[in-house]
Design a protein around this motif. Sequence first.
Motif, PDB file in Angstrom:
ATOM      1  N   UNK A  87       0.840  -1.201   0.000  1.00 50.84           N
ATOM      2  CA  UNK A  87       0.000   0.000   0.000  1.00 50.84           C
ATOM      3  C   UNK A  87       0.872   1.248   0.000  1.00 50.84           C
ATOM      4  N   UNK A  88       1.957   1.228   0.773  1.00 48.61           N
ATOM      5  CA  UNK A  88       2.844   2.387   0.787  1.00 48.61           C
ATOM      6  C   UNK A  88       3.518   2.582  -0.567  1.00 48.61           C
ATOM      7  N   UNK A  89       3.801   1.483  -1.273  1.00 42.25           N
ATOM      8  CA  UNK A  89       4.408   1.596  -2.602  1.00 42.25           C
ATOM      9  C   UNK A  89       3.450   2.187  -3.622  1.00 42.25           C
ATOM     10  N   UNK A 185      -7.435  -7.533   6.579  1.00 44.16           N
ATOM     11  CA  UNK A 185      -8.212  -6.324   6.898  1.00 44.16           C
ATOM     12  C   UNK A 185      -7.391  -5.374   7.767  1.00 44.16           C
ATOM     13  N   UNK A 186      -6.727  -5.932   8.790  1.00 45.07           N
ATOM     14  CA  UNK A 186      -5.901  -5.107   9.685  1.00 45.07           C
ATOM     15  C   UNK A 186      -4.774  -4.435   8.916  1.00 45.07           C
ATOM     16  N   UNK A 187      -4.093  -5.205   8.059  1.00 43.76           N
ATOM     17  CA  UNK A 187      -2.960  -4.657   7.317  1.00 43.76           C
ATOM     18  C   UNK A 187      -3.399  -3.557   6.364  1.00 43.76           C
ATOM     19  N   UNK A 188      -4.532  -3.761   5.694  1.00 43.04           N
ATOM     20  CA  UNK A 188      -5.038  -2.729   4.781  1.00 43.04           C
ATOM     21  C   UNK A 188      -5.370  -1.455   5.552  1.00 43.04           C
ATOM     22  N   UNK A 189      -6.010  -1.608   6.708  1.00 40.16           N
ATOM     23  CA  UNK A 189      -6.363  -0.436   7.517  1.00 40.16           C
ATOM     24  C   UNK A 189      -5.111   0.309   7.978  1.00 40.16           C
ATOM     25  N   UNK A 190      -4.094  -0.436   8.446  1.00 41.44           N
ATOM     26  CA  UNK A 190      -2.865   0.198   8.912  1.00 41.44           C
ATOM     27  C   UNK A 190      -2.137   0.869   7.750  1.00 41.44           C
ATOM     28  N   UNK A 191      -2.092   0.217   6.598  1.00 39.85           N
ATOM     29  CA  UNK A 191      -1.421   0.798   5.439  1.00 39.85           C
ATOM     30  C   UNK A 191      -2.063   2.090   4.981  1.00 39.85           C
ATOM     31  N   UNK A 192      -3.401   2.093   4.909  1.00 37.71           N
ATOM     32  CA  UNK A 192      -4.116   3.311   4.501  1.00 37.71           C
ATOM     33  C   UNK A 192      -3.921   4.413   5.542  1.00 37.71           C
ATOM     34  N   UNK A 193      -3.962   4.038   6.825  1.00 36.44           N
ATOM     35  CA  UNK A 193      -3.764   5.030   7.885  1.00 36.44           C
ATOM     36  C   UNK A 193      -2.370   5.646   7.787  1.00 36.44           C
ATOM     37  N   UNK A 196      -2.382   8.252   5.174  1.00 43.45           N
ATOM     38  CA  UNK A 196      -3.089   9.460   5.593  1.00 43.45           C
ATOM     39  C   UNK A 196      -2.251  10.291   6.572  1.00 43.45           C
ATOM     40  N   UNK A 197      -1.473   9.621   7.409  1.00 44.35           N
ATOM     41  CA  UNK A 197      -0.627  10.342   8.380  1.00 44.35           C
ATOM     42  C   UNK A 197       0.458  11.132   7.665  1.00 44.35           C
ATOM     43  N   UNK A 198       0.984  10.564   6.580  1.00 48.04           N
ATOM     44  CA  UNK A 198       1.981  11.282   5.788  1.00 48.04           C
ATOM     45  C   UNK A 198       3.398  11.139   6.306  1.00 48.04           C
ATOM     46  N   UNK A 199       4.098  12.257   6.385  1.00 44.91           N
ATOM     47  CA  UNK A 199       5.519  12.255   6.707  1.00 44.91           C
ATOM     48  C   UNK A 199       5.811  11.638   8.072  1.00 44.91           C
ATOM     49  N   UNK A 200       4.921  11.823   9.022  1.00 44.79           N
ATOM     50  CA  UNK A 200       5.141  11.283  10.367  1.00 44.79           C
ATOM     51  C   UNK A 200       5.176   9.758  10.367  1.00 44.79           C
ATOM     52  N   UNK A 201       4.613   9.127   9.329  1.00 46.41           N
ATOM     53  CA  UNK A 201       4.576   7.668   9.269  1.00 46.41           C
ATOM     54  C   UNK A 201       5.794   7.074   8.574  1.00 46.41           C
ATOM     55  N   UNK A 202       6.690   7.932   8.054  1.00 47.00           N
ATOM     56  CA  UNK A 202       7.852   7.416   7.325  1.00 47.00           C
ATOM     57  C   UNK A 202       8.715   6.470   8.158  1.00 47.00           C
ATOM     58  N   UNK A 203       9.027   6.794   9.438  1.00 44.64           N
ATOM     59  CA  UNK A 203       9.814   5.841  10.238  1.00 44.64           C
ATOM     60  C   UNK A 203       9.129   4.477  10.365  1.00 44.64           C
ATOM     61  N   UNK A 204       7.804   4.502  10.532  1.00 42.21           N
ATOM     62  CA  UNK A 204       7.067   3.240  10.635  1.00 42.21           C
ATOM     63  C   UNK A 204       7.148   2.449   9.331  1.00 42.21           C
ATOM     64  N   UNK A 205       6.984   3.126   8.198  1.00 45.51           N
ATOM     65  CA  UNK A 205       7.042   2.447   6.907  1.00 45.51           C
ATOM     66  C   UNK A 205       8.435   1.902   6.625  1.00 45.51           C
TER      67      UNK A 205
END
Length: 482
Positions: A87-89, A185-193, A196-205
């Motif tokens: 999803x991030x890709x 379902x969980x993975x899709x929800x986390x990926x989309x979230x 949506x978070x954007x730059x702050x989610x880069x370390x997590x990704x």
Amino acid sequence: MSTQTSTPAPAGKTGFQLPRWAGSFGFQIIAALIVGLGLGLLAKYTGSTKASPNALGTTLQTIGSSYVSLLQTAVVPLIFTAVVSSISNLRAVSNAARLAWNTLLWFAITSLIAVLIGIGLGVLLQPGAGTGITQEAKYAGKSGDWWAFLTGLFPKNFLGLGASTTVTDGVATTAVSFNVLQILVIAIAVGIAALKVGKAAEPFLNLNASALAVIQKVLWWIIRIAPIGTVGLIGNAVAVYGWDTIGSLGKFTLAIYVGLALVLFVVYPVLVRTHGLSVRQYFSGVWPAVQLAFVSRSSVGTLPLTQRVTERSLGVPRAYAAFAVPLGATTKMDGCAAIYPAISAIFVAQFFGIQLDFTQYLLIALVSVLGSAATAGTTGAVVMLTLTLSTLGLPLAGVGLLLAIDPILDMGRTAVNVAGQALVPTIVAKRQGILDESLYNAPRNGDPFSDDDADGPAAVDPSAAAVPATGRDEHELADAKA
């Protein structure tokens, strides 16, 4: 006087060496099949039974079950990290929704073709007529239903895990299981979230991408020892079931395998050829995953190898394959959810002397096309069969007859499932103009691990997990024709 010259052996490679073909993954699997067959027959004819296995039978059973356990251990983290990464890709892709829609559409098209073949064979071969056997006990197992599918979409916990405890002779045993559909379902929800978070989610990704690389590296190690697991799995199947169990249901078994062969060796090649691709290259690319699926009887367990051959052999962009293949491993089952329930439902009707009408045949097709998702995270074909029988109003008691030979049928069903899970992303990628045809048409050497480097799989290094390795995938996806 004649002189002879000799070529010195390369440094570090002195002494006897196996031929190159002997190191092929495909050859090793075939050799393991032969060895497993021989050991299984030896165990069977030295008195090993399912209820009371001898030393050889126990050894084969332990090797086989241990290997499947190894595969299943990594399934939960693999699906979660692979889907989040995919999803991030796709975050910069303008036509991601179109790719997803086309994937689901082709899942349905191929399932419809498979179920029509199953219905045709059931009507033509009459597998439930004149079996000469009687139904001794009613089926008391788990039944599939649409309400259970809908409620099963909602995770009970973050990891989609469940636990059940049984008490035998005063000893409590707890078994942990996982629901693949809930994890998806969980993975899709986390990926989309994360998007949506954007730059702050880069370390997590980035952490997720690194975790995916590590998990896949461990899985490559597990898959490399597949020949050892194959010896145990095939040997145990032969020792426990053999040909005796198939005898009374020979016509049914024949109908199932004829249907599977028609889909795998006729329908799929026609679809490949229709899209201007080489049938030989398709089979040579997907065959390692098909072999592993046949012996492991697990589409999800075969997932990492299916994804690898889809990307590295069939030329599907990683950003798309990382989404389509995990989705297919849970919902795309031409063997378990199309051919098998169609022929089985007709078998049950014929066995109990029930005449099916045209409307009921349509219902079989509808349930098979739409119902495969209802088997995700469950015991696949059996639940799909009970779902079909319940929808048609046929006796569930008929399921008990078919359970005896289910492991024998499940080998072929799973092989077809996996072949279809790699086929659909290939077709969609070709139709959208994003398939790397030079990679698709490249020579094969029979070893899906030949492109591994010293530090890990070339396809899954941490940086590549976040950004497609070719450097073109996201641009190709974005430029795909609408």
